[in-house]
Design a protein around this motif. Structure first.
Motif, PDB file in Angstrom:
ATOM      1  N   GLU A   1      40.579  87.331  36.528  1.00 10.25           N
ATOM      2  CA  GLU A   1      41.405  88.389  37.110  1.00 10.25           C
ATOM      3  C   GLU A   1      40.900  88.679  38.517  1.00 10.25           C
ATOM      4  N   MET A   2      41.800  88.591  39.507  1.00 10.24           N
ATOM      5  CA  MET A   2      41.402  88.735  40.912  1.00 10.24           C
ATOM      6  C   MET A   2      42.202  89.821  41.608  1.00 10.24           C
ATOM      7  N   ILE A   3      41.678  90.257  42.743  1.00 10.00           N
ATOM      8  CA  ILE A   3      42.346  91.239  43.601  1.00 10.00           C
ATOM      9  C   ILE A   3      42.791  90.547  44.882  1.00 10.00           C
ATOM     10  N   ASN A   4      44.031  90.787  45.277  1.00  5.57           N
ATOM     11  CA  ASN A   4      44.558  90.253  46.533  1.00  5.57           C
ATOM     12  C   ASN A   4      44.274  91.255  47.645  1.00  5.57           C
ATOM     13  N   VAL A   5      43.559  90.796  48.664  1.00  9.07           N
ATOM     14  CA  VAL A   5      43.177  91.699  49.742  1.00  9.07           C
ATOM     15  C   VAL A   5      44.398  92.263  50.464  1.00  9.07           C
ATOM     16  N   ALA A   6      45.552  91.568  50.330  1.00  6.97           N
ATOM     17  CA  ALA A   6      46.769  92.027  51.007  1.00  6.97           C
ATOM     18  C   ALA A   6      47.491  93.127  50.236  1.00  6.97           C
ATOM     19  N   ASP A   7      47.115  93.385  48.987  1.00  5.02           N
ATOM     20  CA  ASP A   7      47.777  94.428  48.210  1.00  5.02           C
ATOM     21  C   ASP A   7      47.469  95.804  48.794  1.00  5.02           C
ATOM     22  N   PRO A   8      48.403  96.746  48.663  1.00  7.20           N
ATOM     23  CA  PRO A   8      48.146  98.107  49.164  1.00  7.20           C
ATOM     24  C   PRO A   8      47.011  98.759  48.387  1.00  7.20           C
TER      25      PRO A   8
ATOM     26  N   ARG B   1      33.649  94.293  37.699  1.00  9.02           N
ATOM     27  CA  ARG B   1      33.603  93.527  38.947  1.00  9.02           C
ATOM     28  C   ARG B   1      34.784  92.563  38.984  1.00  9.02           C
ATOM     29  N   LEU B   2      35.482  92.530  40.103  1.00 11.23           N
ATOM     30  CA  LEU B   2      36.643  91.646  40.264  1.00 11.23           C
ATOM     31  C   LEU B   2      36.519  90.898  41.595  1.00 11.23           C
ATOM     32  N   PRO B   3      36.710  89.570  41.581  1.00 10.60           N
ATOM     33  CA  PRO B   3      36.705  88.825  42.846  1.00 10.60           C
ATOM     34  C   PRO B   3      37.896  89.210  43.732  1.00 10.60           C
ATOM     35  N   VAL B   4      37.689  89.191  45.027  1.00 12.32           N
ATOM     36  CA  VAL B   4      38.740  89.514  45.993  1.00 12.32           C
ATOM     37  C   VAL B   4      39.049  88.261  46.793  1.00 12.32           C
ATOM     38  N   PHE B   5      40.359  87.873  46.839  1.00 13.56           N
ATOM     39  CA  PHE B   5      40.736  86.670  47.584  1.00 13.56           C
ATOM     40  C   PHE B   5      41.684  87.039  48.721  1.00 13.56           C
ATOM     41  N   GLU B   6      41.751  86.153  49.694  1.00 10.06           N
ATOM     42  CA  GLU B   6      42.637  86.347  50.841  1.00 10.06           C
ATOM     43  C   GLU B   6      43.471  85.087  51.034  1.00 10.06           C
ATOM     44  N   GLY B   7      44.778  85.239  51.027  1.00 10.00           N
ATOM     45  CA  GLY B   7      45.673  84.095  51.184  1.00 10.00           C
ATOM     46  C   GLY B   7      45.889  83.367  49.875  1.00 10.00           C
TER      47      GLY B   7
ATOM     48  N   VAL C   1      36.717  86.101  49.216  1.00 13.80           N
ATOM     49  CA  VAL C   1      36.069  86.736  50.365  1.00 13.80           C
ATOM     50  C   VAL C   1      35.088  87.832  49.957  1.00 13.80           C
ATOM     51  N   GLY C   2      35.051  88.186  48.680  1.00 16.52           N
ATOM     52  CA  GLY C   2      34.126  89.222  48.245  1.00 16.52           C
ATOM     53  C   GLY C   2      34.311  89.552  46.779  1.00 16.52           C
ATOM     54  N   VAL C   3      33.516  90.503  46.331  1.00 15.42           N
ATOM     55  CA  VAL C   3      33.581  90.978  44.949  1.00 15.42           C
ATOM     56  C   VAL C   3      33.683  92.495  44.986  1.00 15.42           C
ATOM     57  N   MET C   4      34.690  93.020  44.291  1.00 11.41           N
ATOM     58  CA  MET C   4      34.908  94.455  44.247  1.00 11.41           C
ATOM     59  C   MET C   4      34.245  95.039  43.003  1.00 11.41           C
ATOM     60  N   HIS C   5      33.389  96.035  43.218  1.00 13.45           N
ATOM     61  CA  HIS C   5      32.787  96.759  42.106  1.00 13.45           C
ATOM     62  C   HIS C   5      33.541  98.074  41.929  1.00 13.45           C
ATOM     63  N   ALA C   6      33.916  98.373  40.699  1.00  8.19           N
ATOM     64  CA  ALA C   6      34.746  99.552  40.432  1.00  8.19           C
ATOM     65  C   ALA C   6      34.093 100.834  40.942  1.00  8.19           C
ATOM     66  N   LYS C   7      32.774 100.954  40.789  1.00  4.94           N
ATOM     67  CA  LYS C   7      32.099 102.171  41.260  1.00  4.94           C
ATOM     68  C   LYS C   7      32.181 102.303  42.776  1.00  4.94           C
ATOM     69  N   ASP C   8      32.007 101.196  43.490  1.00  2.69           N
ATOM     70  CA  ASP C   8      32.110 101.241  44.947  1.00  2.69           C
ATOM     71  C   ASP C   8      33.502 101.675  45.370  1.00  2.69           C
TER      72      ASP C   8
ATOM     73  N   ASP D   1      36.077  97.155  53.326  1.00  4.09           N
ATOM     74  CA  ASP D   1      34.920  97.964  53.690  1.00  4.09           C
ATOM     75  C   ASP D   1      33.985  98.192  52.502  1.00  4.09           C
ATOM     76  N   VAL D   2      34.505  97.960  51.286  1.00  7.69           N
ATOM     77  CA  VAL D   2      33.687  98.263  50.112  1.00  7.69           C
ATOM     78  C   VAL D   2      33.394  97.023  49.240  1.00  7.69           C
ATOM     79  N   VAL D   3      33.934  95.860  49.624  1.00  9.23           N
ATOM     80  CA  VAL D   3      33.640  94.667  48.819  1.00  9.23           C
ATOM     81  C   VAL D   3      32.233  94.162  49.135  1.00  9.23           C
ATOM     82  N   ARG D   4      31.645  93.546  48.150  1.00 13.13           N
ATOM     83  CA  ARG D   4      30.312  92.974  48.319  1.00 13.13           C
ATOM     84  C   ARG D   4      30.407  91.472  48.595  1.00 13.13           C
TER      85      ARG D   4
END
Length: 435
Positions: free
Chosen positions: A223-230, A245-251, A257-264, A290-293
């Motif tokens: 399960e990933m997050i699209n950096v372009a999503d609102p 934790r969810l990976p963040v992709f671009e394009g 491009v990073g990993v999003m932590h729910a707490k962050d 600004d908050v992805v690791r």
């Protein structure tokens, strides 16, 4: 006939006493050989660490088993042959020519009972204690017979080399890993070790021999997050996800491009909405970058043991797995590795796997095709090979050399496999039963 007073003189009784002493020495050598070879080096090491000098000596002299066995056998053969010669002389003097056969019979019984069976039975039932007791005198025997044993060893190796047999004194017949695994399997068969205990210990031992690709979550299931999503959509996705934790992709999804932590994310959203003065704001200017690791990538060939150490060293629980070309293959977490030791770990957010191994009326089991072969072996106590495939579906495809259709049946490795469900090129449900 000779006068009994001349037969049973002091020399007769001295010879008889000497035979008994030699039998005692023979029993000592036989028992020592059994004790020192049967004693567990692990238990001896434990006793030595507690201050047992006998266990420490036993460990030292068993480091060179070839020299130890050679010395003990040399001493044992010397006393046995000498005892047999004295007995023959004694019985011949007392009974004439028939004394040879009588001496053979009597000495065979005496040696068998008192010099072989009795001491070896005691030694094998109390091997560590007996090894510690005999270690001091055996050390002297090994030292005294060292020159002879060295010469015999060289002669034996030379003769074996003539026949093409090369002896490596440093080689071990079984590795420590195989010895422990064999002991656990034997203990389980005898009912001493429970199945759960065996699985946990073997799981810990196997970490060094298994790669992250064997247990990683495949990229098709990530399960990933699209950096372009609102930002609102990203927040909703994180709140609805069962993962922290969810990976963040671009394009494209290959471009992580990073990993999003729910707490962050929640901290940043809370700060944005409340503002520095506690005034409610909006998320229009919120940037999730600004908050992805920074993502942490590992090769798919990394051993699980090494990866667990890296997780502990870097204080992280999450890694993305790539192949030799840098393409994303999946992800692995510290929990995945721990599950290989302790079994499935679930919490209140995990989807419980109900009836993962569902029995059918015909004795077969309906399983998910994505189940790993290792998990199936652990749950059903089977021994399907996992050298060519990680999942049961992969094993069927490998053996069939094609992608089977629904209803096809295969028999290999002592099991019957039937394809129950298929989605595109994936075998989603299978029925398996032992033949």
């Amino acid at each position: 006939m000779d006068d009994p007073s001349t037969i049973y003189d002091s020399a007769f009784w001295l010879t008889a006493g000497g035979i008994l002493v030699l039998l005692a020495f023979s029993g000592f050598f036989s028992g020592s050989e059994t004790a020192l070879t049967a004693a567990s080096r692990g238990k001896l090491r434990s006793q030595a660490d507690k201050g047992s000098s006998g266990a420490q000596r036993a460990l030292r002299i068993t480091e060179d088993n070839e020299r130890l066995i050679g010395s003990v056998l040399l001493g044992n053969n010397l006393v046995n042959i000498l005892a047999a010669s004295l007995a023959t002389s004694l019985f011949t003097k007392a009974f004439g020519e028939s004394g040879v056969a009588l001496a053979t019979l009597v000495m065979t019984l005496l040696v068998l009972i008192f010099a072989e069976v009795l001491p070896k039975t005691y030694a094998i039932t109390n091997s560590e204690r007996a090894a510690a007791l005999v270690s001091a005198p055996i050390s002297v025997v090994v030292l005294v017979f060292a020159p002879v044993v060295t010469a015999v060893r060289a002669l034996v190796r030379g003769m074996l080399r003539v026949f093409g047999v090369d002896i490596d004194p440093d080689s071990q017949i079984l590795s420590v890993h195989e010895e422990i695994a064999g002991a656990l399997a034997l203990g389980h068969e005898e009912g001493v070790v429970q199945k759960e205990q065996r699985d946990r210990l073997l799981g810990a031992l196997d970490l060094a021999d298994r790669d992250v690709e064997e247990i990683m979550l495949h990229r098709s299931e990530i399960e990933m997050i699209n950096v372009a999503d609102p930002p609102e959509a990203v927040l909703s996705q994180c709140l609805n996800s069962r993962f922290t934790r969810l990976p963040v992709f671009e394009g494209e999804q290959e471009n992580i491009v990073g990993v999003m932590h729910a707490k962050d994310l929640l901290r940043a959203v809370d700060k944005t909405l409340r503002g520095p003065d506690g005034i409610q704001g909006d998320l229009s200017g919120f940037d999730i970058m600004d908050v992805v690791r920074k993502p942490y990538f590992v090769p798919e060939t990394t051993a699980l043991d090494d990866q667990m150490r890296q997780f502990l060293k870097l204080h992280t629980h999450f890694a993305l797995v790539v192949d030799e070309y840098g393409a994303l293959q999946g992800l692995i977490t510290l929990e995945d590795i721990l599950e290989e030791i302790v079994g499935e770990i679930t919490d209140e957010f995990d989807v419980a796997e109900v009836d993962a191994l569902r029995p059918e009326s015909d004795g077969s089991y309906r399983i998910d095709g994505a189940m790993t072969i290792r998990d199936l072996n652990r749950m059903a106590d089977w021994s399907l090979p996992d050298d060519e495939a990680n999942t049961v579906a992969g094993l069927v495809i490998h053996e069939a050399q094609s992608i089977p259709t629904v209803g096809q049946v295969f028999s290999f490795h002592g099991f019957r496999f039937e394809v129950v469900e298929r989605q595109q090129n994936r075998l989603t449900k299978l029925k398996v039963r032992p033949l």
